[in-house]
Structure formats: structure tokens, C-alpha cells
Design a protein around this motif. Structure first.
Motif, PDB file in Angstrom:
ATOM      1  N   GLY A  73      59.465  51.725  20.069  1.00 40.23           N
ATOM      2  CA  GLY A  73      60.180  52.058  21.298  1.00 40.23           C
ATOM      3  C   GLY A  73      59.736  51.141  22.416  1.00 40.23           C
ATOM      4  N   SER A  74      60.350  51.279  23.565  1.00 38.77           N
ATOM      5  CA  SER A  74      60.003  50.449  24.713  1.00 38.77           C
ATOM      6  C   SER A  74      58.528  50.632  25.071  1.00 38.77           C
ATOM      7  CB  SER A  74      60.869  50.825  25.909  1.00 38.77           C
ATOM      8  OG  SER A  74      62.242  50.679  25.608  1.00 38.77           O
ATOM      9  N   VAL A  75      57.853  49.525  25.368  1.00 40.82           N
ATOM     10  CA  VAL A  75      56.446  49.576  25.759  1.00 40.82           C
ATOM     11  C   VAL A  75      56.392  49.826  27.259  1.00 40.82           C
ATOM     12  CG1 VAL A  75      54.260  48.348  25.786  1.00 40.82           C
ATOM     13  CG2 VAL A  75      55.844  48.006  23.890  1.00 40.82           C
ATOM     14  N   LEU A  76      55.910  51.004  27.633  1.00 34.13           N
ATOM     15  CA  LEU A  76      55.969  51.439  29.024  1.00 34.13           C
ATOM     16  C   LEU A  76      54.685  51.169  29.799  1.00 34.13           C
ATOM     17  CD1 LEU A  76      57.741  54.882  28.462  1.00 34.13           C
ATOM     18  CD2 LEU A  76      58.771  52.644  28.897  1.00 34.13           C
ATOM     19  N   CYS A  77      53.587  50.884  29.093  1.00 33.70           N
ATOM     20  CA  CYS A  77      52.328  50.643  29.789  1.00 33.70           C
ATOM     21  C   CYS A  77      51.405  49.807  28.919  1.00 33.70           C
ATOM     22  CB  CYS A  77      51.660  51.966  30.160  1.00 33.70           C
ATOM     23  SG  CYS A  77      50.172  51.760  31.159  1.00 33.70           S
ATOM     24  N   VAL A  78      50.725  48.840  29.511  1.00 29.81           N
ATOM     25  CA  VAL A  78      49.678  48.064  28.835  1.00 29.81           C
ATOM     26  C   VAL A  78      48.467  48.017  29.754  1.00 29.81           C
ATOM     27  CG1 VAL A  78      51.138  46.641  27.353  1.00 29.81           C
ATOM     28  CG2 VAL A  78      50.760  45.935  29.707  1.00 29.81           C
ATOM     29  N   ARG A  79      47.265  48.242  29.190  1.00 25.12           N
ATOM     30  CA  ARG A  79      46.045  48.244  29.980  1.00 25.12           C
ATOM     31  C   ARG A  79      44.888  47.680  29.156  1.00 25.12           C
ATOM     32  NH1 ARG A  79      49.257  48.727  33.407  1.00 25.12           N
ATOM     33  NH2 ARG A  79      49.522  50.422  34.910  1.00 25.12           N
ATOM     34  N   SER A  90      48.199  50.225  24.607  1.00 24.97           N
ATOM     35  CA  SER A  90      49.630  50.189  24.932  1.00 24.97           C
ATOM     36  C   SER A  90      50.251  51.545  24.655  1.00 24.97           C
ATOM     37  CB  SER A  90      50.342  49.109  24.110  1.00 24.97           C
ATOM     38  OG  SER A  90      50.216  49.356  22.719  1.00 24.97           O
ATOM     39  N   GLY A  91      51.095  51.998  25.583  1.00 26.88           N
ATOM     40  CA  GLY A  91      51.818  53.258  25.426  1.00 26.88           C
ATOM     41  C   GLY A  91      53.309  53.015  25.398  1.00 26.88           C
ATOM     42  N   SER A  92      54.022  53.800  24.616  1.00 29.11           N
ATOM     43  CA  SER A  92      55.438  53.544  24.382  1.00 29.11           C
ATOM     44  C   SER A  92      56.226  54.838  24.381  1.00 29.11           C
ATOM     45  CB  SER A  92      55.601  52.812  23.042  1.00 29.11           C
ATOM     46  OG  SER A  92      56.938  52.763  22.626  1.00 29.11           O
ATOM     47  N   ILE A  97      50.180  55.688  21.165  1.00 33.72           N
ATOM     48  CA  ILE A  97      49.306  54.736  21.846  1.00 33.72           C
ATOM     49  C   ILE A  97      48.661  53.871  20.772  1.00 33.72           C
ATOM     50  CG2 ILE A  97      47.298  54.453  23.350  1.00 33.72           C
ATOM     51  CD1 ILE A  97      47.859  57.359  24.306  1.00 33.72           C
ATOM     52  N   LEU A  98      48.751  52.564  20.930  1.00 31.80           N
ATOM     53  CA  LEU A  98      48.109  51.638  20.003  1.00 31.80           C
ATOM     54  C   LEU A  98      46.964  50.934  20.707  1.00 31.80           C
ATOM     55  CD1 LEU A  98      51.080  49.960  18.066  1.00 31.80           C
ATOM     56  CD2 LEU A  98      49.691  51.926  17.402  1.00 31.80           C
ATOM     57  N   ILE A  99      45.858  50.773  19.993  1.00 30.94           N
ATOM     58  CA  ILE A  99      44.691  50.053  20.493  1.00 30.94           C
ATOM     59  C   ILE A  99      44.609  48.734  19.728  1.00 30.94           C
ATOM     60  CG2 ILE A  99      42.214  50.122  20.916  1.00 30.94           C
ATOM     61  CD1 ILE A  99      43.764  52.266  22.410  1.00 30.94           C
ATOM     62  N   TRP A 100      44.615  47.631  20.462  1.00 32.32           N
ATOM     63  CA  TRP A 100      44.621  46.294  19.870  1.00 32.32           C
ATOM     64  C   TRP A 100      43.283  45.607  20.134  1.00 32.32           C
ATOM     65  CZ3 TRP A 100      49.470  45.007  17.684  1.00 32.32           C
ATOM     66  CH2 TRP A 100      50.529  45.826  18.059  1.00 32.32           C
ATOM     67  N   GLU A 101      42.873  44.773  19.157  1.00 31.17           N
ATOM     68  CA  GLU A 101      41.632  44.016  19.283  1.00 31.17           C
ATOM     69  C   GLU A 101      41.865  42.589  18.789  1.00 31.17           C
ATOM     70  OE1 GLU A 101      36.865  44.551  18.226  1.00 31.17           O
ATOM     71  OE2 GLU A 101      38.388  45.531  16.995  1.00 31.17           O
ATOM     72  N   TRP A 102      41.224  41.641  19.417  1.00 31.48           N
ATOM     73  CA  TRP A 102      41.413  40.230  19.082  1.00 31.48           C
ATOM     74  C   TRP A 102      40.741  39.908  17.760  1.00 31.48           C
ATOM     75  CZ3 TRP A 102      39.490  35.497  22.471  1.00 31.48           C
ATOM     76  CH2 TRP A 102      40.057  34.326  21.959  1.00 31.48           C
ATOM     77  N   ASP A 103      41.518  39.379  16.828  1.00 38.38           N
ATOM     78  CA  ASP A 103      40.992  38.917  15.541  1.00 38.38           C
ATOM     79  C   ASP A 103      40.684  37.424  15.676  1.00 38.38           C
ATOM     80  OD1 ASP A 103      40.312  38.403  12.965  1.00 38.38           O
ATOM     81  OD2 ASP A 103      42.279  38.794  12.086  1.00 38.38           O
ATOM     82  N   ASP A 134      57.473  60.329  25.848  1.00 38.25           N
ATOM     83  CA  ASP A 134      57.096  58.977  26.249  1.00 38.25           C
ATOM     84  C   ASP A 134      55.705  58.950  26.881  1.00 38.25           C
ATOM     85  OD1 ASP A 134      59.748  58.986  25.651  1.00 38.25           O
ATOM     86  OD2 ASP A 134      60.411  57.917  27.434  1.00 38.25           O
ATOM     87  N   VAL A 135      54.911  57.950  26.494  1.00 39.43           N
ATOM     88  CA  VAL A 135      53.606  57.697  27.120  1.00 39.43           C
ATOM     89  C   VAL A 135      53.840  56.678  28.234  1.00 39.43           C
ATOM     90  CG1 VAL A 135      51.241  56.938  26.766  1.00 39.43           C
ATOM     91  CG2 VAL A 135      52.457  58.112  24.920  1.00 39.43           C
TER      92      VAL A 135
END
Length: 977
Positions: A73-79, A90-92, A97-103, A134-135
Motif C-alpha cells: 500500500g501507499s507508504v505514509l511515513c518513513v523515519r 516505514s508505515g503504510s 510497519i517494516l524495519i529496514w537495515e543496510w546490507d 493505515d499507519v
């Protein structure tokens, strides 16, 4: 001020049309900009190309660093997380909510299905589910210990910043929650909602400290967001979408009084977002003023639906800068660079604008030290860097890193292993393993039970889990496991329905087969009507509690009638037993009990923990009458019952300043127990039932609850025994030296000597004539129809609860302890309860993973749960589970810097260090070097490795390491052999 608006920066659909951008945020190092858009994607951009047109045209300088596209869905927030920016949250509107980390090991490649090329690879490491809509906003706490999220389901969730487990659910808003921000001190969280209120939440107990509604009474509800911001000095909160009549304002209110001080007026339409500059400036009083006449101030940016951006110094009535209509639509998000010189803004029209300010355009930047000094007046403390003091600590840290790598490797190996079931040996002979449940129809053979491993699912395939607040009756289906060839199951296949059509063809109606190969039975417990029904939900909110404090249990010189006011007692129960008055002449009998030798330890160290309760003296008041046990109706003796008070206290436990306090709330909220010295909290714990009596001295304390349970704590707050269950609740509770006396409502008197779980005799005893399991050490194990597990303590002649299904989560993914002791009896009991549908399943599961607040040294509630499981593992003679639980317990001690508990644990495992010195105050002859066949000192060797993960404890760890080496040298033993 300069303005840059790169045309190449945007989110584009399949037809290469620009789509809306809902959120922007700058990485803490200032090198990356994250954007979230309507195209369901997150894009990471190089800020160097955005602010410098020459670099944007240089083909060697990348513009787009990465495209992330796992949201549906639309990504409504990134922090970004603070400080190092390790994580991107990121919240959508896909409710996730997805938590991303640099590989960093990835060398680059093309984005699947597009011509874009990724320079960096940010992989998803966690998928957080719980929101039902929605988040729309996210916020990391200053030190990244917590992540807050809010959404259109009117809920706010608090997540652990390390494990990303759901800690709290805040549900007091009555409308969509569209903004969330943290107090930089960590004391409060602010949220803004379409119910036209801003709520300030205390992070100590997550109750509402203040609610502000006046500036929003006439505000519209047509804004996408209500993104608010806390000033960097912690003194003010700026809020969006305020209104004075028909005039749009950004209302700013102060800390403490929570009253509107300033209103930023000037925009023509509703305000979507406000954002404070993270830097504090020394700002001149006027352009012509003396340069030395500067005052400290904060800078705030405002974005509105009138397509414009304004920048303010909060003390001035007019803005410093106004950027008129850089967009064709509403401003949706604002983000400052870490140095405070760049302001990024995004719009619904799909474009991004950056405002570039000169270094001293706002004034002179305040140093980080001065910034922290400003926050210190609100209780903020800076954790000083810890210097390595010895090579012992360095060696232990190296061993710890090796052990963690091996643990990770073993976990991956288990995840990749075949899915054959693992047989769990519960050490129960088949001749004595049947359990006659209350229904009388279910018989279970624990010896053949099997447990499937539960590997962590990937981000792409992990499904949404049930919330802990759902009713206990809504349980997940039983887990179907493939049994080995030696395991037999008696599965009954339902008869299929066969029908014949007009043309003579047969049609077989398919049947759903559930758990036909599972060796763990599906229990349907029969729940009788009892006087005890305790259901605690995560959304329960404690009352604000009382307002004064006398001492309820004071001196030993006073009689019990003087200690307890008559208004705090209910009259004895007059209930008649089944059969009427004639049955009272039969009476009750009870076998004589003998005292047992139990030891206690104390620690001369102190933990400096700030108290979460009010420093104002509290006056106890009656909440309600306590529940009466059904056993009272059968008793000839019926003593008065204690009413449930909202506050109990016992002063001068050590003859001076040590104090024991208990706080009872409503019926659906756990009670809190605290031990304090002055304004310093020594330890605290939570119990599920209301506390009615407390007592103690400097060595140990005891607490009696209305459900008949007794909790016993050491001087460090460690649970010395599993929960003791009596026939009825206590009417009198007292400690005198080493003796604990309990008198119940039915007139039964128990006296125990020196209560301690470590001296539990492991010899073979005559088993009780009950339908129960018998462990290899002769201890009977009784499992009820509601899946509670009980062990009989022969030394104390009481039943102790070793497993409570209320602490079991409804699914294995929410179980912390299940991953630790998987394959043992406690893990089997947990899985048995989860699949069997125990009463009140999961009603207290949130207590085992609640995190503390941002106060350093504040222990979280999992420690008490682990202590109970450790003692239970010892009572049921499960050494493998005990060892794994012990290491997790040590890790929690290290994480929380719980020095009191560290000393007690290490002293128990170390024992005397030579023939003459009894280390820890115990005689050498009374110390057993083995525990369930395991060497205590070998366990300490591994525990010290775990404790070394926190350098703050290195002096204590080095002390015990040197003492342990001394013991090894005395006996001429190499611990590695």
C-alpha cells in the motif's frame, strides 16, 4: 536562504506520471533522504545531488541510492532511527510497519521490474503487525529504545527498539491518531488525533498525564496528518491543525503546566505538519542589537494546506522566513538536516523542496554539552562512555562475541533443518503418566508428545499474528506435527458424506481434518464457576491512585488488631457449604507440617533507579471487598477477610529507611510491588492478583494476594520460590527473624523457616496418591484441566505453581521463553496450553515482555517472569531448560544493569572461595557445588561471559572472574576441560 526543487526527484507510476509523496526524512549523517509515496515504494536519495546542482549533473555522483518496494500500500511515513541511523522504519496503509537495515555485503544491482539501479541494499529485518488500519506516523525515542506508531485505527503502539516486540497499546483516543512525537528527555510521549485532542502520556506507566483540547475545538478534520513536534530543549510541544475561530494556527504549549503559550498565526489554511529544528541557537534579540545580547531559542517550521512553508523563532510573533507556494498542493511532511541548515518538505503534488540556510542565519549553534545541560533540568542524564579497565573484560567480551556467533549459526542451522518432529522426553514413566482431567474423559500420554520447531518466518511470508488483547477463547488451531515412525497416534477420521447425482456419478463431500497427526491433544477444559476470575488485558489502564501515605503494617510491638483498621476488614463469611449446616460438624483435617531450612542472601550494593510513583505521600483507601475462596464455605473456622486497598506500605524493613509498597488498581490490572530507600527504587515487580497483606525485613519480604497466593522476595527483589498457593487467602501475615507465619481465612496456620528455593531437597520421597506425573526426583507434577501445572514442595508442605497458562501467548511467535527452553517440560507445558485452549490464555502474556522506560537501570518485567521459570525448572528437574533460562536471565541482568541481582546470582554459583572464608556469608559445608548434576562454578563461568556484554558491570564481573579463577587454581582444575 536558498531554495532547490529538483525535477528528477519523485515517485512515478507505470505511465511515468508523478505520484504523491507523503513523507520525507533525513538520515542522521545527513547523506541520505528517504521518501515514501503513493506508488507503494520507499526511495533513498543522495542529499549531495539534491542541494548541489553541479553534482546532480555529474554522472559519477548517484542521485537515487535505493528503491524499496515490499509494501502493498501507499507508504505514509518513513523515519530513520536516531544517532547512527541503523534502521529505517516505514508505515503504510497496508497496516504494516517494516524495519529496514543496510546490507553492506551487497554490491549493487537492478531493481526487479524496472530500469532503476540500486547503489545500496536495505533489507527488511522486521515486520510489525498490530494496527488494523493505515499507519500514518512513526517516531523513535531519543536513544532508540522505543518506536511509537499511530494510525487510523485510533491506536498508538509502543514497540521495543531492539527486539521490535509490541510492548504497549494506547487506546484512549476517540478518533484517527495522525501524529506522534517523543519528549527528548524520554519522560513523555505526545499524540494528536482527529478527536481534537493532544494527549501527553507518561512513559513510566503509560497513563495520560495531560489532555489539551482548547486550541483544536474548531479545527477541521480534513487534514491528512496532524504531525506535531517536541522542541529540542524539551520545554515546548508544537502542534498542527489548531484554530482560533476561522484562523489556522500552530498551537505551542509548555511542559509541566501543559498550557498554550504561543500560537503561530499566518497561514490561510489548515496546518498539516510542524517540525522543530534539532539544533538550539543563540539568537540575537534584533538585527541591530549588540551581538552579545543573544538569547537561547528554538526554530520551528510549519507546513500548511495553503501550499506554503513558514519558519519561526518561537519567541517572535512573526515568522523569520515564509516560502510562498513552492508546491501546487498541500505540504505533508517536513524534515530538518542534523546540522539544522537544511529543511526538506514534500507535497501531495509529488515534489520535494529543500530550503538551504546559511550557517549563522538563525544564530550561533549551541554546543551539545549545553544542549544536554538544558535537558538535565527535566531529569535527562547522559551516559558517559565506559572505558575498558582490564584485559579480563576484553577476554570475556571476545568469548561473548564468539558465543553469539555460534548461537546465530546454530539458529540458522535449526531453521534449515528437516521438519521432522523432535521427541520431547519429559522423564515420566508410562505406568504413571495418565492425567484424569476434570471432565474425566481425557487421558494424555506425555511420554509420546512431540513438538515442532518454530523457525522465525521471513518478512515476505510472515503472517499477521493475533493481538494479545483478544479474548482467550479465540485461540489458534492446534499445531499439526509429523510424528516419527515410533510414535503412534489414535486419530479418528470423520465419516465422509457420499451423494449420487442424477447421472449416477458419486460425489464425496470433502472433510476438513485438523491435527490428525498431532500428538498433542486438543483440550476443551470445563470451567466451573469460581470466585476467582482474573483477566488482565494490555489495554487496561491503572487508576491514578491515591493521594497520601500512612504505614499500614508498622511495628512488631503492635497487635494485628492495632495494625489493621477495622474499616479495612470484612466480616467473616457466613456462606453455607453444600449440604447445609449439618456438614459443618465434619470439619476439615490437615496433616502436620514441618519447617524446612531455607536460606536468604542480601546484597550491600544499591541500584539507583528513579521512582515511577509520585513522591507525594499516599493515603490508602478501600477499592472493594476481596474475593472469598470456596473453601471458606466448608470450614468451621472463618476469619475476617481483608478488603482490597489501593495502597499498602511497610516502613523501616531494615530498621531505617527501607520501605515496601504495594499499589492495587482496578480488577483487570496487575498490582505493583516496590521496595524503596528514600527516593531510590531498589526493585519492583508485578503480580496478577490484588495484594491484601505485606510484611518483611532486610533479608526477605512476603506478599499475600486475595487469590491465596504468596510471593516471597529476596532483598534484591528476586523471587525465592514459585507462587505458593494456600487453601484460602491470608488473614494474617508476619515475619519474625527467619520465620514466616501465615494464617488463612479458614484458620490454618503455616510457619516456614528461612524461605529459600535453593535448599529444596532433591531426594526421593513417597509420592502423593494423586493422578499426576512423578518426576525423576520424586516430585509430583499435577496438571489441571485449565492447564495450570503444580509441584508439591515437600519441605514447605505446600503446592507451588510452576506453570501459569495466563503468561502463554496465543501463538508461538509471541513467546520469548518458548524459544529458550524449547524441547523441555516447561516448553511442552506451554505448547500444551496453547493448543489445548487453557482458561485466560494470554491474558498476562504482555507482562513477560514489557519494556521499561528510558530511565537507565529501570528493570523490565521479564526479569521476574524468568526468575519464576528458573525456580520452576529446578523443581521439575529440567537441567537443560534451567541452563538456557539462566543465560537469558543473565543477559537481562546485563541489559538492565541490575547489580543487586548480579551479586545474588554470582554468590550462589561461586560458593566459598577457600577453606576458611565463606564467600557470601555461608558455611562451606552448606554449599552444594552441583545443581541438578551441573557444576555451579562451570555455570558461573558461562554466566560471567554473558554479563560481560555490558561494560558498566565490568568491575563486578572482573571481581567474580578473579574469585572463580582462584577456586579453579585451588582444586587444580581447568574450566575448559
Amino acid at each position: 536562504m536558498h531554495l532547490a526543487k529538483p525535477s528528477w526527484l519523485g515517485h512515478f507510476d507505470d505511465k511515468n506520471q508523478r505520484t504523491s509523496i507523503f513523507s520525507v526524512h533525513v538520515h542522521p549523517d545527513g547523506s541520505r533522504l528517504a521518501t515514501g509515496g503513493l506508488d507503494n515504494k520507499i526511495k533513498l536519495w543522495s542529499t549531495a545531488s539534491i542541494i548541489d546542482a553541479n553534482k546532480a549533473d555529474d554522472p559519477s555522483v548517484p542521485r537515487l541510492l535505493c528503491t524499496l518496494g515490499l509494501h502493498n500500500g501507499s507508504v505514509l511515513c518513513v523515519r530513520w532511527s536516531n544517532k547512527d541511523g541503523r534502521y529505517l522504519a516505514s508505515g503504510s496503509d497496508d497496516q504494516l510497519i517494516l524495519i529496514w537495515e543496510w546490507d553492506r555485503s551487497w554490491s549493487g544491482g537492478s531493481v526487479f521490474g524496472s530500469g532503476e539501479h540500486n547503489i545500496e541494499n536495505w533489507k527488511p529485518v522486521k515486520r510489525l503487525s498490530g494496527h488494523q488500519s493505515d499507519v500514518v506516523d512513526l517516531a523513535w525515542s531519543r536513544n532508540n529504545t522505543h518506536l511509537a506508531s499511530c494510525g487510523l485505527d485510533s491506536l498508538v503502539f509502543i514497540w521495543d527498539g531492539k527486539t521490535f516486540e509490541k510492548l504497549h497499546k494506547l487506546d484512549q483516543h476517540l478518533g484517527f491518531v495522525k501524529g506522534v512525537t517523543w519528549d527528548p528527555v524520554g519522560e513523555y510521549l505526545a499524540t494528536e488525533s482527529d478527536d481534537k485532542t493532544v494527549k501527553i502520556w507518561r512513559t513510566t506507566d503509560w497513563t495520560v498525564q495531560a489532555e489539551i483540547s482548547e486550541p483544536y475545538a474548531s479545527s477541521p478534520t480534513t487534514t491528512f496528518y496532524r504531525r506535531l513536534s517536541w522542541s529540542p530543549d524539551g520545554s515546548h510541544v508544537a502542534t498542527a491543525n489548531g484554530a482560533q475561530g476561522a484562523v489556522a494556527i500552530a498551537a505551542i504549549f509548555n511542559r509541566g503546566e501543559w498550557r498554550t503559550d504561543i500560537s503561530l498565526v499566518g497561514h490561510d489554511s489548515a496546518i498539516e505538519v510542524v517540525a522543530f529544528n534539532p539544533v538550539i541557537f543563540m539568537i540575537p534579540d534584533s538585527d541591530d542589537a549588540d551581538p552579545n545580547s543573544e538569547t537561547m531559542g528554538s526554530v520551528c517550521a510549519v507546513g500548511s494546506q495553503d501550499h506554503s512553508i513558514s519558519v519561526w523563532v518561537t519567541r517572535n510573533a512573526r515568522p523569520l522566513f515564509v516560502c510562498q507556494k513552492p508546491f501546487d498542493h498541500s505540504v505533508l511532511d517536513l524534515a530538518w538536516s542534523p546540522d539544522g541548515t537544511q529543511l526538506y518538505a514534500c507535497s501531495y503534488d509529488g515534489t520535494v523542496v529543500v530550503l538551504l540556510f546559511l550557517n549563522k542565519e538563525f544564530g550561533t549553534r549551541v554546543s551539545e554539552e549545553e544542549h544536554e545541560k538544558l535537558l538535565s533540568k527535566y531529569g535527562f542524564t547522559v551516559k558517559e562512555p565506559i572505558i575498558l579497565e582490564s584485559t579480563t573484560q576484553l577476554n570475556l567480551e571476545s568469548d561473548y562475541a564468539i558465543a553469539k556467533r555460534k548461537e546465530k549459526s546454530d539458529r540458522m542451522a535449526n531453521m534449515m533443518a528437516p521438519t521432522d518432529s523432535t521427541t520431547v522426553d519429559m522423564d515420566i514413566s508410562t505406568s504413571e503418566t495418565s492425567i484424569n482431567l476434570a471432565s474425566g474423559s481425557n487421558t494424555t500420554d506425555f511420554g509420546s508428545s512431540t513438538i515442532l520447531p518454530h523457525p522465525l518466518p521471513s518478512v515476505e511470508t510472515q503472517q499477521s499474528t493475533n493481538d494479545d488483547d483478544n479474548e482467550a477463547s479465540k485461540n489458534t488451531n492446534g499445531v499439526s506435527s509429523t510424528s516419527s515412525s515410533s510414535t503412534t497416534t489414535n486419530a479418528v477420521i470423520p465419516q465422509q458424506n457420499v451423494t449420487v447425482t442424477k447421472d449416477g456419478k458419486r460425489r464425496i463431500q470433502p472433510q476438513f481434518l485438523r491435527g490428525l497427526t498431532s500428538s498433542t491433544p486438543q483440550l476443551q477444559p470445563s470451567i466451573s464457576s469460581t470466585s476467582e476470575q482474573i483477566v488482565v488485558t494490555e489495554s487496561s489502564t491503572p487508576s491514578n491512585g491515591p493521594t497520601n501515605v500512612p504505614t499500614i503494617l508498622n511495628n512488631h510491638s503492635k497487635s494485628s488488631s492495632e495494625d489493621v483498621l477495622s474499616s479495612e476488614m470484612d466480616a467473616p463469611s457466613r456462606a453455607l457449604p453444600p449440604g447445609g449446616i449439618s456438614t459443618l460438624v465434619i470439619g476439615n483435617k490437615r496433616s502436620a507440617s514441618s519447617a524446612s531450612d531455607l536460606t536468604t542472601q542480601s546484597s550491600n550494593k544499591r541500584q539507583n533507579i528513579s521512582r515511577s510513583q509520585s513522591e507525594v505521600e499516599l493515603q490508602p483507601s478501600v477499592l472493594r471487598s476481596s474475593l472469598v475462596s470456596p473453601s471458606v464455605a466448608m470450614s468451621q473456622v472463618r476469619l475476617a477477610t481483608h478488603k482490597v486497598l489501593n495502597y499498602l506500605a511497610k516502613d523501616r524493613l531494615d530498621g531505617a529507611t527501607l520501605k515496601l509498597e504495594c499499589y492495587n488498581f482496578n480488577e483487570n490490572t496487575p498490582s505493583q510491588i516496590m521496595c524503596t530507600r528514600g527516593r531510590t527504587t531498589i526493585w519492583f515487580d508485578y503480580v496478577p492478583s490484588a495484594v491484601i497483606l505485606i510484611t518483611g525485613h532486610s533479608q526477605y519480604s512476603a506478599v499475600a494476594c486475595e487469590d491465596g497466593s504468596i510471593y516471597i522476595y529476596s532483598s534484591a527483589g528476586r523471587r525465592l520460590l514459585p507462587v505458593i498457593m494456600l487453601e484460602s487467602s491470608a488473614s494474617f501475615l508476619e515475619i519474625c527473624r527467619d520465620y514466616l507465619l501465615v494464617l488463612t481465612q479458614v484458620g490454618l496456620l503455616s510457619i516456614w523457616l528461612k524461605c529459600s528455593a535453593m535448599d529444596c531437597n532433591a531426594g526421593i520421597y513417597e509420592t502423593l496418591k494423586r493422578s499426576a506425573h512423578v518426576r525423576s526426583n520424586g516430585i509430583p507434577l499435577l496438571i489441571t484441566s485449565t492447564n495450570d501445572a503444580w509441584c508439591y514442595h515437600f519441605d514447605m508442605h505446600v503446592w507451588t505453581r510452576v506453570y501459569d497458562p495466563r503468561y502463554t501467548s496465543k501463538d508461538s511467535t509471541g513467546s520469548e521463553i518458548g524459544e529458550v527452553n524449547d524441547g523441555g517440560i516447561l516448553a511442552t507445558l506451554e505448547n500444551y496450553a496453547r493448543q489445548g485452549g487453557a482458561r485466560n490464555l494470554g491474558s498476562l502474556s504482555h507482562l513477560r515482555r514489557l519494556g521499561g522506560n528510558d530511565t537507565p537501570g529501570q528493570p523490565n518485567h521479564l526479569i521476574g517472569y524468568l526468575e519464576n521459570q528458573l525456580i520452576s525448572a529446578e523443581l521439575v528437574n529440567s537441567p537443560v531448560e534451567y541452563k538456557k533460562l539462566l543465560f537469558q536471565y543473565a543477559q537481562k541482568i546485563a541489559d538492565e544493569e541490575a547489580e543487586y541481582r548480579l551479586h545474588e546470582l554470582c554468590i550462589q554459583l561461586l560458593g566459598p572461595t577457600n577453606n576458611t572464608d565463606d564467600f557470601g556469608g555461608r558455611a562451606k559445608s552448606n554449599w552444594d557445588p552441583f545443581l541438578m548434576g551441573m557444576s555451579k562454578r562451570q555455570l558461573l563461568e558461562e554466566v560471567l561471559t554473558v554479563l560481560s556484554s555490558n561494560r558498566s558491570l565490568q568491575r563486578h564481573v572482573t571481581e567474580y572472574k578473579n574469585a572463580l579463577n582462584k577456586c579453579w587454581n585451588m582444586i587444580g582444575c581447568d574450566p575448559n576441560d
